[in-house]
Motif scaffolding. Structure first.
Motif, PDB file in Angstrom:
ATOM      1  N   GLY A 274     -71.400  88.525  92.091  1.00 11.48           N
ATOM      2  CA  GLY A 274     -70.706  87.303  91.710  1.00 11.48           C
ATOM      3  C   GLY A 274     -69.675  86.880  92.739  1.00 11.48           C
ATOM      4  O   GLY A 274     -69.512  85.685  93.020  1.00 11.48           O
ATOM      5  N   GLY A 275     -68.968  87.862  93.313  1.00  6.64           N
ATOM      6  CA  GLY A 275     -67.988  87.534  94.346  1.00  6.64           C
ATOM      7  C   GLY A 275     -68.624  86.914  95.567  1.00  6.64           C
ATOM      8  O   GLY A 275     -68.054  85.998  96.188  1.00  6.64           O
TER       9      GLY A 275
ATOM     10  N   ALA B 279     -69.821  83.299  94.709  1.00 10.32           N
ATOM     11  CA  ALA B 279     -68.707  82.363  94.523  1.00 10.32           C
ATOM     12  C   ALA B 279     -68.337  81.651  95.821  1.00 10.32           C
ATOM     13  O   ALA B 279     -67.679  80.598  95.790  1.00 10.32           O
ATOM     14  CB  ALA B 279     -67.491  83.104  93.969  1.00 10.32           C
ATOM     15  N   GLN B 280     -68.750  82.198  96.959  1.00 15.44           N
ATOM     16  CA  GLN B 280     -68.446  81.575  98.244  1.00 15.44           C
ATOM     17  C   GLN B 280     -69.344  80.384  98.553  1.00 15.44           C
ATOM     18  O   GLN B 280     -69.094  79.645  99.515  1.00 15.44           O
ATOM     19  CB  GLN B 280     -68.620  82.616  99.374  1.00 15.44           C
TER      20      GLN B 280
ATOM     21  N   VAL C  98     -61.493  79.625  97.198  1.00 18.26           N
ATOM     22  CA  VAL C  98     -62.495  80.354  96.425  1.00 18.26           C
ATOM     23  C   VAL C  98     -61.828  81.512  95.687  1.00 18.26           C
ATOM     24  O   VAL C  98     -61.022  82.241  96.275  1.00 18.26           O
ATOM     25  CB  VAL C  98     -63.608  80.884  97.358  1.00 18.26           C
ATOM     26  N   PRO C  99     -62.135  81.730  94.405  1.00 17.78           N
ATOM     27  CA  PRO C  99     -61.583  82.889  93.692  1.00 17.78           C
ATOM     28  C   PRO C  99     -61.954  84.194  94.384  1.00 17.78           C
ATOM     29  O   PRO C  99     -63.105  84.386  94.797  1.00 17.78           O
ATOM     30  CB  PRO C  99     -62.242  82.803  92.303  1.00 17.78           C
TER      31      PRO C  99
ATOM     32  N   LEU D  98     -63.098  87.372  94.276  1.00 21.79           N
ATOM     33  CA  LEU D  98     -63.839  88.262  93.388  1.00 21.79           C
ATOM     34  C   LEU D  98     -64.525  89.344  94.205  1.00 21.79           C
ATOM     35  O   LEU D  98     -64.942  89.107  95.342  1.00 21.79           O
ATOM     36  CB  LEU D  98     -64.889  87.453  92.617  1.00 21.79           C
TER      37      LEU D  98
ATOM     38  N   PHE E 173     -61.980  84.802  87.133  1.00 26.06           N
ATOM     39  CA  PHE E 173     -62.756  83.688  87.671  1.00 26.06           C
ATOM     40  C   PHE E 173     -62.204  82.373  87.144  1.00 26.06           C
ATOM     41  O   PHE E 173     -61.969  82.214  85.944  1.00 26.06           O
ATOM     42  CB  PHE E 173     -64.221  83.827  87.277  1.00 26.06           C
ATOM     43  N   THR E 174     -61.986  81.430  88.045  1.00 24.52           N
ATOM     44  CA  THR E 174     -61.551  80.081  87.674  1.00 24.52           C
ATOM     45  C   THR E 174     -62.552  79.084  88.225  1.00 24.52           C
ATOM     46  O   THR E 174     -62.865  79.093  89.416  1.00 24.52           O
ATOM     47  CB  THR E 174     -60.148  79.776  88.229  1.00 24.52           C
ATOM     48  N   ALA E 175     -63.025  78.220  87.355  1.00 29.87           N
ATOM     49  CA  ALA E 175     -64.085  77.293  87.740  1.00 29.87           C
ATOM     50  C   ALA E 175     -63.557  76.058  88.454  1.00 29.87           C
ATOM     51  O   ALA E 175     -64.316  75.391  89.172  1.00 29.87           O
ATOM     52  CB  ALA E 175     -64.876  76.869  86.504  1.00 29.87           C
TER      53      ALA E 175
ATOM     54  N   ILE F 242     -64.097  75.855  92.227  1.00 29.91           N
ATOM     55  CA  ILE F 242     -65.536  75.812  92.489  1.00 29.91           C
ATOM     56  C   ILE F 242     -66.059  74.391  92.281  1.00 29.91           C
ATOM     57  O   ILE F 242     -66.837  73.857  93.092  1.00 29.91           O
ATOM     58  CB  ILE F 242     -66.280  76.796  91.573  1.00 29.91           C
TER      59      ILE F 242
ATOM     60  N   THR G  45     -67.479  71.870  95.186  1.00 34.56           N
ATOM     61  CA  THR G  45     -68.829  71.320  95.037  1.00 34.56           C
ATOM     62  C   THR G  45     -68.802  69.800  95.117  1.00 34.56           C
ATOM     63  O   THR G  45     -69.666  69.175  95.758  1.00 34.56           O
ATOM     64  CB  THR G  45     -69.441  71.767  93.700  1.00 34.56           C
TER      65      THR G  45
END
Length: 531
Positions: free
Chosen positions: A431-432, A435-436, A493-494, A496, A501-503, A506, A510
């Protein structure tokens, strides 16, 4: 008229074309040692701290795998030579490869070199001009590093030795690129061959520097010679001379190969294709897949290997930083995690994001390569719209980055889980890495904007990526203002695993990527082809 007639004019032309990107690379690479000077004084202020560094982190084989063998880290110069010598030599060698290929084989791909050759220009003029600019760039970087270290009150002898060691790597890989430019018919293949030699050199150096029974492997690598100069630790002045001799030999080989081939052709004959094209090539997406698949496979494989290496050493990261509490706090701050292992894994996830971004830039700019080679225009002259054409390449730029991050995340998660005995760490690590992806998409969006609106400066996308890399890796150490750090999309980016996690970031990243991609697409639709 001689075989070298026109060399001076072509040198000026190369400098003219690279007047933006070249100074950026030179300044950024030369500034790295200065960034480490303040960090060394802050993190290791006493003799006891420096002795602990020498006995702990600097002697750890896993660290040597990354930075090379440490000969003396009890002085500022010795620390700089260990921490930055191999890394700067690696990037300088990569710059030399791209520069030689750009001004030789890439010019043949587009037909411009044949046009130049029809004027008063000798057969060796273009190759000589490219070699002069590449070698001069390496020497300029080495000179600036020398002056920077002397300005930080490092001994002049060691500063000169480190500068020569880095410049020597550039000279050797200038020679490598001179040879590979004669072997293949296309610039991408020439870059790939030379980069493979560079990768093998880094691997040989890594194995040689991280083991006690195979140290001789470092002597087989031009990157290993940068360490073996032993700057600030009893300099070996004959090592740069050995590198110069190898560079000369490679150059002579390259020059001897030039008359053996025609302009636009390579010594290695291309493999003939089938009599009929595959059905997949009937669509622009299939054509893009054919053009992009080789580099994508290489990037994914490289990401998996790197991820496996970093995952295998993650559980022992506490031993890598030693007992220096300030270094521990800094690493935790960079990773944004509560523990050292999570901080290390989060930092490596940032590295994977930069790799995905680099592939995104390469895949996006492939459209510009096809355009200036006059291969895009025949495609667009059919029923293929510009929207379909750009979407076909951007599909690989965007989804290819996801594949790279997935490969790195899976390899890191599996190797770390198996090494630590906790396979449950697999999903947080994966997941980390994923997330990038939005940050990597932003960089691809920047490349798309340049391609669509200002195609003549598309190489500035690489400069933007380099700035983001430096901000991500050295911004915190240099204590830059947060406003400066926020320029990099990877800052948002969080981090991780290890944090919640914070959306929101992200989603914002995006959205920015979507806007940039749309702007580039609209710009390409409205401008002329080969503008």
């Amino acid at each position: 008229m001689t075989a070298f007639t026109g060399t001076r004019a072509l040198v000026r032309l190369a400098l003219r074309r690279d007047r933006i990107i070249l100074p950026v690379w030179i300044v950024l690479l030369a500034a790295l040692p200065a960034s480490g000077a303040g960090a060394y004084e802050e993190f290791y202020p006493t003799a006891a701290d420096r002795a602990a560094l020498a006995a702990g982190t600097a002697s750890n084989p896993s660290v040597s795998l990354m930075y090379g063998r440490a000969f003396d880290v009890t002085t500022l110069g010795g620390f700089i030579a260990w921490r930055y010598g191999v890394i700067i030599a690696l990037f300088t060698a990569l710059l030399a490869i791209f520069m030689v290929t750009r001004h030789t084989r890439a010019e043949e791909d587009t037909g411009r070199l044949e046009l130049i050759g029809s004027t008063v220009a000798g057969r060796y003029a273009a190759l000589t001009a490219a070699a002069i600019v590449s070698a001069g760039t390496g020497l300029a970087i080495g000179l600036l590093i020398t002056l920077t270290l002397i300005g930080n009150k490092a001994p002049a002898g060691g500063a000169v030795a480190l500068g020569l060691g880095i410049a020597a790597a550039a000279l050797v890989f200038t020679g490598v690129a001179v040879v590979t430019a004669q072997l293949t018919e296309y610039s991408r293949t020439a870059n790939g061959l030379a980069s493979a030699v560079l990768g093998a050199a880094f691997l040989l150096r890594a194995v040689g520097d991280s083991t006690t029974g195979a140290t001789w492997l470092s002597w087989l690598s031009p990157l290993g010679w940068t360490s073996q100069v032993r700057a600030f630790a009893g300099e070996r002045w004959w090592v740069p001379g050995m590198a110069l001799a190898v560079a000369v030999i490679l150059g002579v080989v390259g020059y001897r190969l030039v008359p053996l081939r025609d302009v636009g052709a390579g010594l290695l004959p291309p493999r003939p294709g089938p009599a009929r094209a595959a059905a997949s090539l009937r669509s622009p997406l299939g054509l893009a897949a054919r053009l992009q698949r080789g580099s994508l496979v290489a990037w994914v494989a490289g990401a998996a290997v790197i991820g496996g290496v970093f995952g295998s050493i993650a559980s022992g990261v506490g031993d890598l930083v030693g007992d220096n509490e300030q270094v521990r706090k800094t690493l935790e701050g960079i990773g944004g995690a509560s523990g050292l292992v999570n901080a290390f894994l989060a930092t490596m996830a940032g590295l994977y994001g930069l790799m995905a971004a680099a592939y995104g830039v390469q895949a996006t700019l492939r459209m510009r390569t096809e355009e200036i080679a006059f291969r895009a225009e025949p495609v667009l002259a059919t029923g293929v719209s510009r929207w379909r054409y750009t979407f076909s390449h951007l599909t690989f730029a965007l989804l290819g980055g996801a594949l790279i991050l997935a490969a790195a995340g899976v390899a890191t998660g599996l190797s770390h889980g198996l090494r630590s005995g906790d396979i449950g760490q697999f999903w947080p690590v994966l997941g980390g890495a994923l997330a990038q992806l939005p940050a990597a998409w932003v960089v691809a969006g920047i490349a798309t904007v340049l391609f669509g609106l200002v195609p003549r400066v598309t190489t500035a996308a690489w400069a933007a990526l380099t700035v983001f890399l430096l901000l991500s890796w050295f911004g915190a150490l240099l204590k830059l203002p947060q406003a400066v750090l926020d320029v990099s999309p990877f800052t948002h980016v969080p981090r991780l695993p290890g944090t919640a996690f914070t959306a929101t970031p992200i989603l914002w990243l995006t959205a920015i990527a979507v806007v940039a991609l749309a702007a580039g697409l609209v710009g390409f639709r409205r401008r002329d082809v080969v503008a």
